[in-house]
Enzyme design. Sequence first.
Site, short mmCIF file in Angstrom:
data_model
loop_
_atom_site.label_atom_id
_atom_site.label_comp_id
_atom_site.label_asym_id
_atom_site.label_seq_id
_atom_site.Cartn_x
_atom_site.Cartn_y
_atom_site.Cartn_z
N CYS A 174 -93.60 -10.96 -34.74
CA CYS A 174 -92.27 -10.90 -35.35
C CYS A 174 -91.58 -12.26 -35.28
O CYS A 174 -91.77 -13.02 -34.32
CB CYS A 174 -91.43 -9.84 -34.65
N CYS A 221 -92.46 -8.95 -39.68
CA CYS A 221 -91.34 -8.22 -39.06
C CYS A 221 -90.34 -9.23 -38.49
O CYS A 221 -90.64 -10.41 -38.33
CB CYS A 221 -91.84 -7.28 -37.97
#
Length: 286
Positions: free
Chosen positions: A103, A184
Amino acid sequence: MSCPPVSMLALLLMLLTSSLVNGNVTGQPKNPKYKGSGTTSNIRNIVIGRCYHYMFLHPGIGVRNCSGIWQELIDAVQRKDPCKITQEDYKRLAQVAAQTVPCDKTLLWSRTNNLVHRYTKATENFVTLEDTFLGFLFNGLTWCGKTLRPGLNYKSCPAWDECEYNSVSSFWKMASAAFAQASCGIVNVMLNGSAEGDISRKQSILRTVEIPNLDPSRVSEVKVWVIDDIEGEDKNSCDSASLMELENYIEEHKLKYSCIDNYRPVQALQCADNPDHAACNKCTYL
């Protein structure tokens, strides 16, 4: 009419057999001549070598079957029309080369190829598609199969824009979609503020594939970096019409948008080559 001599019959039979082997029987077309260059020489050795190299550099990816990955590419394109290869044909290849993307590390780009990869190599803080396992394996390579025979065509392959569903463009669209879907947190995007025309072309993979495949439930923000060429004009900035249109497009996909002009860490990399440039003597930092 007298029958042809046995030697003549044997010659005719030989010619027919040769045509069958080469897939060139009357009524069957030969592989056409395409506008693009043929399959990259020694592509098998390049892909398998890159596979082992990537595993060495990134042991966290685990042990991968490099020969199996190569075979998935072959199975995706051989005995198929090179202008009728779809993203679905690469489904198995995408599965065996799948990788987790951390992420806040995704860095998408458009029209900044050289700079974006210099930056990720220098900082190791972000990941472009070409830094992933799948992108690393096939970056810069060309390939296509033969419609009538197994194996690859080393003479010519469709150019990127020669037909919509060609071997290479469908692969990169598949890989780009998979990369976006795996992203993400904050997704960063590096764009060229000195480029002619719209800063983000509507036909670009960024617009047609990557942004639509970002998951709003997993992506907290799309942060655009508008980077001018150090010696180039400032043709687009965060408040230009082209960026406002891009902002609307991103927000239409239920994604939060923000923008930074000349993101300072990237400009610092540009200044390494141009230390005396006026833009490199600013005291403000973002």
